[in-house]
Design an enzyme around this catalytic site. Structure first.
Site, PDB file in Angstrom:
ATOM      1  CG  HIS A 110      -1.570  -1.368   1.136  1.00  0.00           C
ATOM      2  ND1 HIS A 110      -2.198  -1.733   2.323  1.00  0.00           N
ATOM      3  CD2 HIS A 110      -2.356  -1.761   0.284  1.00  0.00           C
ATOM      4  CE1 HIS A 110      -2.975  -2.847   2.264  1.00  0.00           C
ATOM      5  NE2 HIS A 110      -3.210  -2.731   0.924  1.00  0.00           N
TER       6      HIS A 110
HETATM    7  C1  LIG Z   1      -0.165  -7.613  -4.569  1.00  0.00           C
HETATM    8  C2  LIG Z   1      -1.101  -6.615  -4.186  1.00  0.00           C
HETATM    9  C3  LIG Z   1      -2.161  -6.763  -3.196  1.00  0.00           C
HETATM   10  C4  LIG Z   1      -2.852  -5.925  -3.116  1.00  0.00           C
HETATM   11  N1  LIG Z   1      -3.956  -6.124  -2.090  1.00  0.00           N
HETATM   12  C5  LIG Z   1      -5.130  -4.980  -2.281  1.00  0.00           C
HETATM   13  C6  LIG Z   1      -6.467  -5.407  -1.613  1.00  0.00           C
HETATM   14  O1  LIG Z   1      -6.631  -6.556  -1.146  1.00  0.00           O
HETATM   15  N2  LIG Z   1      -7.233  -4.405  -1.518  1.00  0.00           N
HETATM   16  C7  LIG Z   1      -6.789  -2.938  -1.725  1.00  0.00           C
HETATM   17  O2  LIG Z   1      -7.718  -2.304  -1.461  1.00  0.00           O
HETATM   18  N3  LIG Z   1      -5.594  -2.754  -2.212  1.00  0.00           N
HETATM   19  C8  LIG Z   1      -4.649  -3.758  -2.252  1.00  0.00           C
HETATM   20  N4  LIG Z   1      -3.623  -3.290  -2.958  1.00  0.00           N
HETATM   21  C9  LIG Z   1      -3.278  -2.074  -3.360  1.00  0.00           C
HETATM   22  C10 LIG Z   1      -4.096  -1.310  -4.585  1.00  0.00           C
HETATM   23  O3  LIG Z   1      -4.489  -2.368  -5.439  1.00  0.00           O
HETATM   24  C11 LIG Z   1      -3.287  -0.018  -4.944  1.00  0.00           C
HETATM   25  O4  LIG Z   1      -3.114   0.565  -3.779  1.00  0.00           O
HETATM   26  C12 LIG Z   1      -3.958   0.553  -5.887  1.00  0.00           C
HETATM   27  O5  LIG Z   1      -4.411  -0.324  -6.896  1.00  0.00           O
HETATM   28  C13 LIG Z   1      -3.270   1.730  -6.524  1.00  0.00           C
HETATM   29  O6  LIG Z   1      -3.867   2.223  -7.701  1.00  0.00           O
HETATM   30  P1  LIG Z   1      -2.993   3.321  -8.454  1.00  0.00           P
HETATM   31  O7  LIG Z   1      -4.215   3.862  -9.229  1.00  0.00           O
HETATM   32  O8  LIG Z   1      -2.290   4.567  -7.307  1.00  0.00           O
HETATM   33  O9  LIG Z   1      -1.843   2.822  -9.315  1.00  0.00           O
HETATM   34  P2  LIG Z   1      -1.841   1.693 -10.241  1.00  0.00           P
HETATM   35  O10 LIG Z   1      -3.152   0.770  -9.937  1.00  0.00           O
HETATM   36  O11 LIG Z   1      -0.743   0.624  -9.718  1.00  0.00           O
HETATM   37  O12 LIG Z   1      -1.840   1.928 -11.758  1.00  0.00           O
HETATM   38  C14 LIG Z   1      -0.844   2.840 -12.148  1.00  0.00           C
HETATM   39  C15 LIG Z   1      -0.769   2.470 -13.613  1.00  0.00           C
HETATM   40  O13 LIG Z   1       0.141   3.077 -14.378  1.00  0.00           O
HETATM   41  C16 LIG Z   1       0.887   2.516 -15.229  1.00  0.00           C
HETATM   42  N5  LIG Z   1       2.004   3.070 -15.473  1.00  0.00           N
HETATM   43  C17 LIG Z   1       3.027   3.329 -14.728  1.00  0.00           C
HETATM   44  N6  LIG Z   1       4.018   3.638 -15.223  1.00  0.00           N
HETATM   45  C18 LIG Z   1       3.742   4.179 -16.632  1.00  0.00           C
HETATM   46  C19 LIG Z   1       4.406   4.813 -17.514  1.00  0.00           C
HETATM   47  N7  LIG Z   1       5.757   5.346 -17.625  1.00  0.00           N
HETATM   48  N8  LIG Z   1       3.866   4.816 -18.732  1.00  0.00           N
HETATM   49  C20 LIG Z   1       2.301   4.288 -18.856  1.00  0.00           C
HETATM   50  N9  LIG Z   1       1.815   3.875 -17.927  1.00  0.00           N
HETATM   51  C21 LIG Z   1       2.456   3.526 -16.625  1.00  0.00           C
HETATM   52  C22 LIG Z   1       1.005   0.923 -14.661  1.00  0.00           C
HETATM   53  O14 LIG Z   1       1.160   0.033 -15.523  1.00  0.00           O
HETATM   54  C23 LIG Z   1      -0.337   0.898 -13.860  1.00  0.00           C
HETATM   55  O15 LIG Z   1      -1.219   0.342 -14.978  1.00  0.00           O
HETATM   56  C24 LIG Z   1      -2.546  -4.347  -3.431  1.00  0.00           C
HETATM   57  C25 LIG Z   1      -1.622  -4.030  -4.308  1.00  0.00           C
HETATM   58  C26 LIG Z   1      -0.891  -5.214  -4.656  1.00  0.00           C
HETATM   59  C27 LIG Z   1       0.244  -5.036  -5.617  1.00  0.00           C
END
Ligand SMILES: Cc1cc2nc3c(=O)[nH]c(=O)nc-3n(C[C@H](O)[C@H](O)[C@H](O)COP(=O)(O)OP(=O)(O)OC[C@H]3O[C@@H](n4cnc5c(N)ncnc54)[C@H](O)[C@@H]3O)c2cc1C
Length: 534
Positions: A469
């Protein structure tokens, strides 16, 4: 030319939890042309969709970052999985649906993030949520993010909850209800027994709609800033490079590691650090990449020869095959597991404003984040510090956009986190020693003396790592040194917003997927309002 148009109103960078919601909500306005750019693929195969196949997730769906060696963890290198492909981390996560505690958001507001108090964010959570239990004062019943009760939880995970109840920890059937405290089975982001990533929830319904272009397999190398204004992005797809223009602006949703990395590659970050990498300065923002907060997690494996648990054995393979068949035919059975089936929230410090420890039961023995195969069946118990004091950082390892960022969560560098985690570990151990869980005859792997502070601390430093997280690396706040203001607009560069977990000024007391999706949707509102005002 491989993008039909290279001119859009808004470009969203990153199709993860926040980016999927932001792009979809922007594209709901037919007058706007929106382009969502994602480095990974479409992520729509059966392995991603089938919850219990998480251990077989393809490598291409995970950035799989290593951290820098952490002094606070005996120089160990940690692991930071992050989703790559549409849905982002929601396509590889544990599917637990938790919003955090209402105190978290009221605290954000108290820190100066006007408009982010609980009463402000609750309507957005409700609008997004499609809870199969139906809507009420705290829940949405018909939003796109499907939230379901688990279809086939393991009896061992239920015994964990029952044992906690014997210790006067109340049962809780709804962690997003009036009270967060207590133990129970988590609700999950699934529909018909399938994973319900943010992409499935928000992007799939828009497939074929004329005003949303979704570009996969395209790495955003930097944001183009001209005369103090974001005007587009530079991308690379295979060997080809191209610039896409954004008339209205750019929303950066590349996650807690990707967003600060892209800002730094674009010349927005700590000036001295950018100079080290020969990157021309656009704006000196020392807080970019600072303030990394994450849930540090202590875990213990228990061996138990129970066929409802996952494990590497002939019987385990047979259960998997049967489970796969049942899942294909009916969407039920063992492969609907989200692994982190039960757990909950406890308050260890009497003066804490909200629960300060989260416990998880996992339906398999987890070692090295599931990367080491363990023979035999069993389960894991986890304890994590919900509002850590320790702070880490994200920096550039190289000016090459394809290189992974340097990450140091600095786990347990603040002694208060260690003291709390010791107490959380002790409570978790007491639950394991309490019937009915204790009566199952599970054997703790590598037992430690929980009464001995020094031994317990040594064990915690030897085995703890992230529970996935990370937040805070582009923090929101009211001050000139905060990266984004409370409308998620980047300070000092016009028409550039950041919307993902990186903007959280403080880590919420719970899992971070639902909060990130909420942030994405709020950003769409801010961007639309700003475009209308322009
Ligand atoms: C293994 C795991 C288990 C988890 N379990 C839970 C759970 O059970 N419940 C819960 O609430 N949360 C959970 N989380 C946490 C939650 O999923 C994340 O906090 C949340 O998805 C983050 O969202 P975000 O939009 O910040 O980033 P992300 O969802 O990570 O999205 C970022 C996106 O940007 C893209 N990206 C990055 N750099 C570039 C670039 N240079 N060019 C183009 N695209 C790019 C990536 O490929 C990705 O698709 C878990 C996370 C993980 C990894």
């Amino acid at each position: 030319m491989w993008v039909e148009s290279s001119q859009f109103d808004v470009i969203v960078v990153g199709g993860g939890s926040a980016g999927s919601a932001a792009a979809a909500r922007l594209a709901a306005d037919p007058a706007l042309s929106v382009c969502l750019i994602e480095a990974g693929g479409r992520n729509d195969d059966a392995i991603v969709r089938t919850p219990g196949l998480l251990p077989f997730m393809p490598k291409r769906s995970n950035w799989a970052f290593d951290t820098a060696p952490m002094d606070s963890l005996n120089g160990r290198v940690g692991y930071q999985p992050r989703g790559r492909g549409l849905g982002g981390s929601s396509a590889i996560n544990g599917m637990v649906y938790i919003r955090g505690n209402r105190w978290d958001y009221d605290n954000w507001a108290a820190l100066g993030c006007t408009g982010w108090g609980w009463d402000d964010v609750l309507p957005v959570f409700k609008r997004q949520e499609g809870n199969e239990r139906g809507g009420d004062a705290l829940h949405g019943g018909d939003g796109p993010l499907n939230v379901a009760d688990q279809r086939a939880p393991s009896p061992v995970g239920i015994a964990f909850v029952d044992a906690a109840e014997q210790l006067q920890i109340p049962r809780n059937d709804d962690f997003n209800g009036p009270r967060q405290e207590g133990m129970g089975l988590y609700q999950v982001t699934q529909k018909n027994g399938q994973r319900w990533s943010a992409a499935r929830a928000f992007l799939d319904p828009l497939a074929g709609s004329g005003n949303l272009t979704v570009l996969t397999g395209a790495l955003v190398e930097r944001i183009v800033v001209e005369q103090g204004r974001a005007t587009g992005v530079a991308i690379r797809r295979g060997n080809k490079r191209e610039e896409l223009r954004a008339r209205g602006g750019v929303v950066l949703s590349a996650g807690a590691f990707g967003s600060p990395q892209i800002l730094m590659l674009s010349g927005i970050g700590p000036a001295a650090h950018l100079a080290e990498h020969g990157i021309a300065l656009v704006r000196d923002v020392p807080a970019v990449g600072a303030d990394l907060q994450d849930h540090c997690d202590y875990l213990v494996g228990y061996e138990l020869d129970d066929p409802t648990l996952f494990g590497a054995s002939l019987r385990g393979m047979w259960s998997m095959l049967k489970g796969l068949f049942e899942h294909r035919r009916h969407g039920t059975g063992m492969l609907t597991t989200n692994f982190a089936e039960s757990g909950g929230f406890v308050t260890i410090r009497p003066d804490a404003p909200a629960p300060d420890i989260q416990l998880h039961f996992i339906r398999a023995i987890i070692q090295n984040h599931g990367r080491d195969k363990v023979r035999g069946h069993g389960f894991s118990l986890h304890a994590c510090v919900l509002r850590p004091e320790s702070r880490g950082w994200v920096r550039l390892r190289s000016a090459d956009p394809a290189a992974p960022p340097a990450i140091n969560p600095n786990f347990l560098s603040d002694e208060r986190d260690m003291a709390l985690l010791r107490d959380g570990a002790r409570l978790m151990h007491r639950i394991a020693e309490t019937p009915p869980l204790s009566q199952l005859g599970a054997r703790e792997r590598n037992p430690v003396d929980y009464h001995d502070d020094a031994a317990l601390e040594a064990r915690i430093r030897a085995v703890s790592d992230t529970i996935y997280h990370p937040v805070g690396t582009c923090r929101m706040g009211p001050n000139s040194d905060d990266v984004v203001d409370p409308t998620l607009a980047l300070r000092g560069v016009e028409r550039l917003w950041v919307a993902d977990a990186s903007i959280m000024p403080r880590l919420v007391s719970g899992n971070t997927n639902a909060p990130s999706i909420m942030i994405g949707e709020r950003c769409a509102d801010f961007v639309r309002a700003s475009l209308q005002a322009a």
